[in-house]
Design an enzyme around this catalytic site. Structure first.
Site, PDB file in Angstrom:
ATOM      1  N   ASP A   1      32.038  20.301  -3.485  1.00 10.02           N
ATOM      2  CA  ASP A   1      31.292  19.049  -3.426  1.00 10.02           C
ATOM      3  C   ASP A   1      29.932  19.233  -4.112  1.00 10.02           C
ATOM      4  OD1 ASP A   1      30.634  16.454  -2.696  1.00 10.02           O
ATOM      5  OD2 ASP A   1      29.900  17.033  -0.703  1.00 10.02           O
ATOM      6  N   HIS A   2      29.623  18.369  -5.044  1.00  9.83           N
ATOM      7  CA  HIS A   2      28.337  18.374  -5.753  1.00  9.83           C
ATOM      8  C   HIS A   2      28.008  19.723  -6.407  1.00  9.83           C
ATOM      9  CE1 HIS A   2      26.846  14.348  -5.015  1.00  9.83           C
ATOM     10  NE2 HIS A   2      27.259  14.445  -3.769  1.00  9.83           N
TER      11      HIS A   2
END
Length: 320
Positions: free
Chosen positions: A93-94
């Site tokens: 994530d990210h």
């Protein structure tokens, strides 16, 4: 180099294709420890839903990349013990750099996000394309992002949001080759998304225009916690100080998931649920010192929350 296939994991490509056609979204829940993983898999197995286990850069630093990989591998076997063959994606994530994405792929992640949304457009395109070219060699799927979400969560922060420009999405998808696209249409990171009196509103008009420009392409929503007010009240009842905590209405998220949105990220709601359960135990039983006695209830409350999200918000139940 470790292949995610050897860990029993899947990438997101087929799951997203089914979700777009079926009018539902795959749950993407962040995890940092065993109790969170158990809750996520138990909820997914009980509802017969595919699931995405998300690991942020901060979680990777906190829990150790090797331990998280083995927990994800164990999650697949845990689901089978519960009697369900749950498709599990292990997703970064990210991701904020090519090097981080590359490292995750080499450690067995089946999907990565490269977030270049803070960069000038052409730099975002170049960085995203570089990650895609590397990831696709190993059949790992890649999520990119256009637009900026406001708020703070983990190591991601921005003071203001910038809506995704629909006129850019076709060019971005074509030039980068991404498998899915995170967009900014009014969601926000963290628990403090909006102030009392404000009326949170997802820009469904932007979403629908993007759908028209790239029909059938998988769209992702970040910052989609609803900040349940009953949980906020419970936290404050047992000594917390969460004020002005308001999130995205669940009915708006359900509407979005019926369209091209096939992945919805939920993190803060899980943190709130666990915190409420832990606070309750420690206030009611101040002599308690066995972590199992407060982490167990936290796990149960998280399972209950995620079960609700899967059935009533994302609509991904009974899709296995």
């Amino acid at each position: 180099m470790i292949s995610y296939k050897d860990l029993g994991l899947v990438n997101s490509r087929e799951l997203f294709a089914k979700a777009v056609k079926g009018g539902y979204a795959i749950p993407a829940f962040n995890f940092n420890n065993m109790e969170q993983m158990q809750a996520i898999i138990t909820a997914a197995a009980n509802t017969k839903s595919p699931v995405i286990l998300q690991v942020s850069k901060g979680a990777r630093n906190y829990a150790n990349q090797t331990l998280l990989r083995y927990m994800a591998q164990g999650a697949v076997e845990f689901a089978k013990e519960l009697g369900v063959d749950v498709p599990v994606v292990l997703h970064l994530d990210h991701g904020d750099s090519f090097e981080l994405c590359k490292s995750c792929i080499e450690y067995g992640f089946s999907s990565v996000m490269i977030d270049g949304s803070h960069l000038p457009y052409e730099e975002n395109v170049a960085l995203t394309r570089k990650v895609v070219e590397y990831a696709h060699q190993y059949d790992v799927t890649v999520e990119g992002e256009l637009g900026v979400l406001a708020g703070v969560e983990d190591e991601v922060s921005a003071e203001t949001h910038t809506y995704t420009r629909p006129e850019e999405v076709e060019d971005f998808v074509k030039k980068t080759g991404v498998d899915s696209l995170a967009i900014s249409i009014g969601t926000s990171h963290g628990a403090f998304k909006f102030k009392p009196g404000q009326k949170p509103q997802i820009r469904l008009d932007i979403l629908h225009e993007i759908e028209q420009r790239i029909p059938g392409f998988p769209i992702v929503l970040h910052g989609s916690s609803s900040v349940p007010q009953d949980i906020v009240k419970e936290i404050n009842q047992y000594g917390g100080k969460l004020v002005d905590s308001i999130g995205i209405p669940e009915e708006q998220l359900r509407e979005a998931s019926k369209s091209a949105v096939c992945k919805i990220n939920i993190d803060s709601d899980g943190r709130l649920a666990m915190t409420a359960a832990v606070r309750k135990v420690l206030v009611e039983k101040p002599a308690e010192f066995d972590p199992r006695k407060y982490l167990g209830p936290a796990r149960d409350k998280l399972t209950e929350l995620y079960t609700h999200k899967i059935i009533n918000v994302l609509g991904s139940n009974n899709q296995i």
